[in-house]
Design a protein around this motif. Structure first.
Motif, PDB file in Angstrom:
ATOM      1  N   THR A 471      -9.645 -64.497  80.828  1.00 29.96           N
ATOM      2  CA  THR A 471      -8.480 -64.697  81.692  1.00 29.96           C
ATOM      3  C   THR A 471      -7.201 -64.879  80.879  1.00 29.96           C
ATOM      4  OG1 THR A 471      -9.940 -65.763  83.300  1.00 29.96           O
ATOM      5  CG2 THR A 471      -7.556 -66.060  83.595  1.00 29.96           C
ATOM      6  N   HIS A 472      -7.341 -65.559  79.745  1.00 33.18           N
ATOM      7  CA  HIS A 472      -6.188 -65.799  78.870  1.00 33.18           C
ATOM      8  C   HIS A 472      -6.475 -65.132  77.520  1.00 33.18           C
ATOM      9  CE1 HIS A 472      -6.300 -69.130  81.804  1.00 33.18           C
ATOM     10  NE2 HIS A 472      -4.977 -69.007  81.795  1.00 33.18           N
ATOM     11  N   PRO A 473      -6.095 -63.866  77.351  1.00 35.15           N
ATOM     12  CA  PRO A 473      -6.379 -63.158  76.109  1.00 35.15           C
ATOM     13  C   PRO A 473      -5.662 -63.795  74.932  1.00 35.15           C
ATOM     14  CG  PRO A 473      -4.872 -61.893  77.470  1.00 35.15           C
ATOM     15  CD  PRO A 473      -5.334 -63.042  78.303  1.00 35.15           C
ATOM     16  N   PRO A 474      -6.194 -63.584  73.728  1.00 35.12           N
ATOM     17  CA  PRO A 474      -5.605 -64.232  72.551  1.00 35.12           C
ATOM     18  C   PRO A 474      -4.361 -63.513  72.050  1.00 35.12           C
ATOM     19  CG  PRO A 474      -7.458 -62.903  71.889  1.00 35.12           C
ATOM     20  CD  PRO A 474      -7.414 -62.831  73.390  1.00 35.12           C
ATOM     21  N   ALA A 475      -3.552 -64.271  71.340  1.00 32.64           N
ATOM     22  CA  ALA A 475      -2.442 -63.680  70.594  1.00 32.64           C
ATOM     23  C   ALA A 475      -2.959 -63.319  69.207  1.00 32.64           C
ATOM     24  CB  ALA A 475      -1.285 -64.674  70.496  1.00 32.64           C
ATOM     25  N   ILE A 476      -2.613 -62.146  68.746  1.00 35.10           N
ATOM     26  CA  ILE A 476      -3.152 -61.629  67.485  1.00 35.10           C
ATOM     27  C   ILE A 476      -2.033 -61.626  66.444  1.00 35.10           C
ATOM     28  CG2 ILE A 476      -4.289 -59.689  66.361  1.00 35.10           C
ATOM     29  CD1 ILE A 476      -5.273 -58.837  69.140  1.00 35.10           C
ATOM     30  N   LYS A 477      -2.305 -62.256  65.329  1.00 41.50           N
ATOM     31  CA  LYS A 477      -1.329 -62.320  64.247  1.00 41.50           C
ATOM     32  C   LYS A 477      -1.977 -61.835  62.964  1.00 41.50           C
ATOM     33  CE  LYS A 477       1.549 -65.500  61.531  1.00 41.50           C
ATOM     34  NZ  LYS A 477       1.931 -66.920  61.320  1.00 41.50           N
ATOM     35  N   ARG A 478      -1.380 -60.823  62.333  1.00 41.72           N
ATOM     36  CA  ARG A 478      -1.891 -60.357  61.061  1.00 41.72           C
ATOM     37  C   ARG A 478      -1.359 -61.249  59.938  1.00 41.72           C
ATOM     38  NH1 ARG A 478      -1.461 -54.332  58.190  1.00 41.72           N
ATOM     39  NH2 ARG A 478      -2.463 -54.970  56.246  1.00 41.72           N
ATOM     40  N   MET A 479      -2.275 -61.747  59.129  1.00 41.96           N
ATOM     41  CA  MET A 479      -1.916 -62.652  58.043  1.00 41.96           C
ATOM     42  C   MET A 479      -1.485 -61.842  56.820  1.00 41.96           C
ATOM     43  SD  MET A 479      -2.513 -65.261  59.803  1.00 41.96           S
ATOM     44  CE  MET A 479      -2.161 -66.534  58.594  1.00 41.96           C
ATOM     45  N   ARG A 480      -0.412 -62.275  56.202  1.00 45.47           N
ATOM     46  CA  ARG A 480       0.100 -61.596  55.020  1.00 45.47           C
ATOM     47  C   ARG A 480      -0.547 -62.191  53.769  1.00 45.47           C
ATOM     48  NH1 ARG A 480       4.347 -58.296  55.854  1.00 45.47           N
ATOM     49  NH2 ARG A 480       5.423 -58.440  57.871  1.00 45.47           N
ATOM     50  N   LEU A 481      -1.207 -61.330  53.010  1.00 44.94           N
ATOM     51  CA  LEU A 481      -1.853 -61.747  51.772  1.00 44.94           C
ATOM     52  C   LEU A 481      -0.962 -61.406  50.587  1.00 44.94           C
ATOM     53  CD1 LEU A 481      -5.479 -60.460  52.508  1.00 44.94           C
ATOM     54  CD2 LEU A 481      -4.533 -62.719  52.986  1.00 44.94           C
ATOM     55  N   SER A 482      -1.071 -62.212  49.553  1.00 42.76           N
ATOM     56  CA  SER A 482      -0.282 -61.939  48.355  1.00 42.76           C
ATOM     57  C   SER A 482      -0.754 -60.656  47.697  1.00 42.76           C
ATOM     58  CB  SER A 482      -0.402 -63.107  47.370  1.00 42.76           C
ATOM     59  OG  SER A 482      -1.748 -63.240  46.930  1.00 42.76           O
ATOM     60  N   ILE A 483       0.081 -60.126  46.828  1.00 44.18           N
ATOM     61  CA  ILE A 483      -0.259 -58.866  46.152  1.00 44.18           C
ATOM     62  C   ILE A 483      -1.512 -59.036  45.305  1.00 44.18           C
ATOM     63  CG2 ILE A 483       0.553 -57.150  44.494  1.00 44.18           C
ATOM     64  CD1 ILE A 483       3.382 -57.702  45.417  1.00 44.18           C
ATOM     65  N   GLU A 484      -1.623 -60.185  44.620  1.00 37.41           N
ATOM     66  CA  GLU A 484      -2.794 -60.418  43.768  1.00 37.41           C
ATOM     67  C   GLU A 484      -4.073 -60.489  44.599  1.00 37.41           C
ATOM     68  OE1 GLU A 484       0.897 -61.592  41.882  1.00 37.41           O
ATOM     69  OE2 GLU A 484      -0.048 -62.217  43.771  1.00 37.41           O
ATOM     70  N   VAL A 485      -4.011 -61.195  45.728  1.00 32.41           N
ATOM     71  CA  VAL A 485      -5.195 -61.304  46.591  1.00 32.41           C
ATOM     72  C   VAL A 485      -5.536 -59.953  47.201  1.00 32.41           C
ATOM     73  CG1 VAL A 485      -6.098 -62.365  48.690  1.00 32.41           C
ATOM     74  CG2 VAL A 485      -4.814 -63.738  47.045  1.00 32.41           C
ATOM     75  N   SER A 486      -4.528 -59.213  47.631  1.00 29.12           N
ATOM     76  CA  SER A 486      -4.777 -57.899  48.230  1.00 29.12           C
ATOM     77  C   SER A 486      -5.445 -56.961  47.248  1.00 29.12           C
ATOM     78  CB  SER A 486      -3.458 -57.298  48.724  1.00 29.12           C
ATOM     79  OG  SER A 486      -2.880 -58.106  49.724  1.00 29.12           O
ATOM     80  N   GLN A 487      -5.007 -56.967  46.004  1.00 27.40           N
ATOM     81  CA  GLN A 487      -5.623 -56.112  45.001  1.00 27.40           C
ATOM     82  C   GLN A 487      -7.040 -56.549  44.683  1.00 27.40           C
ATOM     83  OE1 GLN A 487      -2.867 -56.276  41.723  1.00 27.40           O
ATOM     84  NE2 GLN A 487      -1.444 -54.786  42.647  1.00 27.40           N
ATOM     85  N   GLN A 488      -7.267 -57.865  44.690  1.00 28.08           N
ATOM     86  CA  GLN A 488      -8.587 -58.372  44.349  1.00 28.08           C
ATOM     87  C   GLN A 488      -9.609 -58.091  45.445  1.00 28.08           C
ATOM     88  OE1 GLN A 488      -8.500 -62.466  43.177  1.00 28.08           O
ATOM     89  NE2 GLN A 488     -10.686 -62.576  42.724  1.00 28.08           N
TER      90      GLN A 488
END
Length: 751
Positions: A471-488
């Motif tokens: 009945t109450h759908p969620p709000a979706i938020k994409r989390m921003r990862l650091s460049i180092e974490v994204s590469q890893q």
């Protein structure tokens, strides 16, 4: 309610859309079959058990047309190349599951690849100069590229003279010095490779319609006889010395798209748009003379749509097999020598399955359920395919005990629902790349997916205070990862949520923990990267299938939150999340097959796994040793489990710790087993290679331990949602066929 009875929730809400197979290619040792699909996905199948052990995710705009294997003499490895309509030649990296190197064909769209036969490659210094691969291009030229040992990609070598018609296919003479090519002008041309001189020019058609004739497939037999298949449905055999027609067959009613031959060259298989598999073989003349001629022996239609690819799989010491695939998305296998006596076997009932995960919400015990008639809270189902990620809230049913008390309710009757399933969230990932893995947390607050380029993490929360629901759908938020974490964490092969972390397995076997609060990697393990030596085949060379196995295929988290398992085809590593240390590597017999599914028990004290040859293994996690069930039944596998059709794809424990019941699922059947009771032992036999034995009627008897039930439709997922309910995700082929290209019209008698 009878003990052990569960309410089965059957849904077909998942948008499962497999795509046609456009190309097949087998390694010369026959242990691996590569299949390319229209979506750009490339699959690697281990041919001993027909388990798909590796998938390369596709991408939008992919247009693969052909595949080819080449052997690298520098490190004795096998390398896979592909060509496409975009004019690119790609090499696929088995570790990163992505194209490693791309080069231009210099001639537009690539219609065919033909590597020089291994027997034609000289030993010594010339072999180190590279393996020639012929590329049939859209501009009418056949170009030679070389695979240099130890160097990624292909290097341009030379070009055969250009023709004013598309080059559609190519094949090598066994000597390795002559190249046969088929063109869109209805001609075959034989080229002398060292001098780039045209040796033969053969006009395959005669009379009207020659200008529209296309040679779609060519092949050269060990004795030099040339075989062609064209757009008029003809299969023709040509003399290698003079280019004269030996024999011709008009068995097909539409274009012949692919040709394959037996290793001895005495059998020819042809397929095409009319969904027909035709067999031509050498036979002795009726007059009793020793002279042999070719004859059409058999035609079958095991496929429902166009058959676009054929490949012969030949493992040393075993009978050769014929693999066929096409627009019906399925791969079928038949014995080359017994093609007339045996029907082809479907290697997988549910090809190109989507990413599915059941997030089981903890609920009351089964005794409380039966007393109150209440079912536990609805579980969550995550489904991911290509660029679409969906989260569903499953329906909630009235407890079976309530309907059992009403009387007249027997096994198989429908169970009433309190509410139907609802889609809570739908996420479309950015970029052209398709996802390779995805996961959702048990509380439904986190979701993650990964492709070959990046990891995407999403936080799902209610727009207002409290829990979100249908009945109450969620709000979706994409989390921003650091460049180092994204590469890893880029290009993850498996994901799993713990109560406080996201566990990610990289392509090289590194397992990392991402803290969900700080979004930083707090721990990483490299123990799963330790690979054992590859197994040597009958010829002394390392088998291709052993060289390509991934280090980690899936990650599992115990419900207690203490253990993390990194499951690979040949090894399983256990990590202790409380101390964040590597705990142990679980023992696995060398002849047990490849691990295809695994699951923790509800208490987390045990881990069960099933292998590609339908063997069940249970370990005690803390001592890292075989469990009681395995010790008692290791030498006597259950007969019913061995008869399970297909390769196991999922195993699920009953959530009640007091019940030691597991469900083992293949795309075609399920097996229910009580590990507290002894199974009905067989004779200790092992499941034979490529077995597709159907379950016996006695295996479906109610109350039988290791009970096998055949499923009506392809099963994508079967798992417990509570002690008294289970989820079955299925889809009928009738619905799948609606999204496929229509087959060629064929009049049937009586219609």
């Amino acid at each position: 309610m009878r003990p052990g009875l569960v309410a089965l929730h059957r849904i077909s809400l998942v948008d499962w859309q497999p795509t046609p197979v456009v190309a097949l290619a087998a390694t010369p040792d026959g242990t691996v079959l590569a299949a390319a699909r229209e979506s750009g996905e490339v699959e690697l199948w281990e041919t001993r058990s027909w388990h798909c052990f590796l998938r390369f995710p596709g991408q939008d705009g992919a247009s693969l047309t052909c595949l080819a294997w080449a052997h690298d003499t520098l490190d004795d490895s096998w390398r896979l190349f592909s060509g496409g309509l975009n004019g690119q030649l790609l090499e696929w990296d088995f570790h990163s599951r992505a194209p490693q190197h791309a080069c231009d064909s210099f001639g537009g769209a690539v219609w065919g690849l033909a590597p020089q036969p291994l027997k034609a490659i000289p030993s010594g210094g010339e072999a180190d100069a590279g393996v020639p691969i012929a590329v049939a291009s859209d501009d009418g030229a056949v170009r030679l590229f070389k695979m240099q040992p130890g160097t990624p990609g292909l290097q341009y070598s030379r070009t055969m003279p250009c023709i004013e018609a598309r080059a559609l296919c190519a094949a090598w003479h066994p000597s390795g010095s002559v190249l046969l090519a088929g063109y869109a002008d209805g001609c075959l041309r034989a080229w002398h490779v060292p001098t780039s001189r045209e040796l033969l020019r053969i006009t395959a058609g005669a009379g009207a319609g020659q200008e529209d004739l296309c040679i779609w497939a060519v092949h050269v037999l060990p004795d030099g006889t040339m075989v062609s298949g064209d757009s008029q449905g003809r299969v023709q055999l040509w003399d290698a010395n003079f280019g004269t027609l030996i024999q011709g067959f008009q068995q097909h009613k539409a274009d012949v798209l692919s040709i394959a031959t037996s290793p001895a060259g005495d059998r020819i298989f042809a397929s095409g748009i009319d969904s027909q598999l035709a067999l031509f073989a050498r036979v002795t003349g009726s007059s009793g003379s020793s002279e042999q001629q070719w004859a059409h022996l058999e035609s079958k239609r095991p496929h429902t749509h166009d058959v676009r690819a054929l490949a012969v799989v030949h493992v040393a010491g075993e009978e050769p097999l014929l693999a066929s695939a096409g627009n019906d998305t399925q791969i079928l296998v038949s014995c080359v020598l017994r093609f007339q006596q045996e029907h082809p076997i479907r290697v997988c009932q549910a090809p190109q399955r989507p990413v599915l995960q059941l997030a089981r919400v903890a609920g009351p015990a089964s005794a409380a359920d039966e007393a109150t008639g209440l079912m536990p809270p609805s579980s969550l189902l995550l489904s991911g395919q290509r660029q679409q990620l969906d989260i569903w809230q499953l329906g909630q049913a009235v407890h079976p005990s309530i309907q059992a008390k009403e009387g007249g309710w027997v096994e198989g009757s429908a169970v009433r629902l309190n509410h139907t399933p609802m889609r809570l969230a739908s996420i479309t990932t950015k970029g052209p790349w398709h996802m390779s893995c995805a996961a959702v947390s048990t509380d439904g607050r986190w979701a993650a997916c990964s492709n070959t380029q990046s990891l995407q993490l999403y936080h799902l929360h209610s727009a207002s205070s409290g829990e979100y629901d249908g009945t109450h759908p969620p709000a979706i938020k994409r989390m921003r990862l650091s460049i180092e974490v994204s590469q890893q964490l880029a290009s993850a092969t498996s994901l799993a949520f713990t109560p406080q972390h996201l566990a990610s397995a990289a392509h090289d076997g590194t397992v990392a923990l991402l803290d969900l609060e700080s979004l930083e990697v707090v721990r990483s393990w490299t123990e799963a990267r330790q690979l054992s030596g590859a197994q040597a085949g009958p010829t002394g060379r390392q088998e291709a299938s052993c060289q390509m196995l991934p280090a980690v295929e899936r990650l599992l988290v115990a419900e207690c939150g203490r253990w993390l398992a990194a499951v690979g085809p040949k090894r399983i590593h256990i990590f202790d999340l409380s101390s964040q240390q590597h705990h142990a590597q679980l023992p696995l017999a060398q002849d047990a097959g490849l691990v295809t599914a695994a699951a923790f028990s509800p208490s987390g004290n045990q881990l069960a796994a099933v292998t590609s040859i339908c063997q069940l293994v249970v370990w005690d996690v803390a001592p890292a040793s075989f469990g009681r069930w395995t010790q008692q039944n290791m030498g006597h596998p259950p007969e019913a489990l061995l008869s399970l059709p297909g390769v196991p794809s999922h195993i699920s424990f009953n959530p009640d710790p007091k019940i030691e019941t597991v469900m083992i699922q293949t795309p075609a059947a399920m097996c229910s087993a009580d590990l507290s009771k002894p199974p009905m032992h067989g004779a200790g036999r092992k499941r034979t290679r490529r077995s597709a034995v159907k379950p016996l009627d006695s295996h479906a008897a109610a109350g039988r331990n290791f009970r096998v039930l055949k499923l009506d439709h392809p099963c994508l997922l079967l798992a417990f949602t509570s002690p008294s309910s289970a989820l079955l995700v299925e889809q009928s082929w009738t619905e799948i066929w609606k999204s496929l290209p229509n087959p060629v019209y064929r009049h049937r008698y009586g219609t």
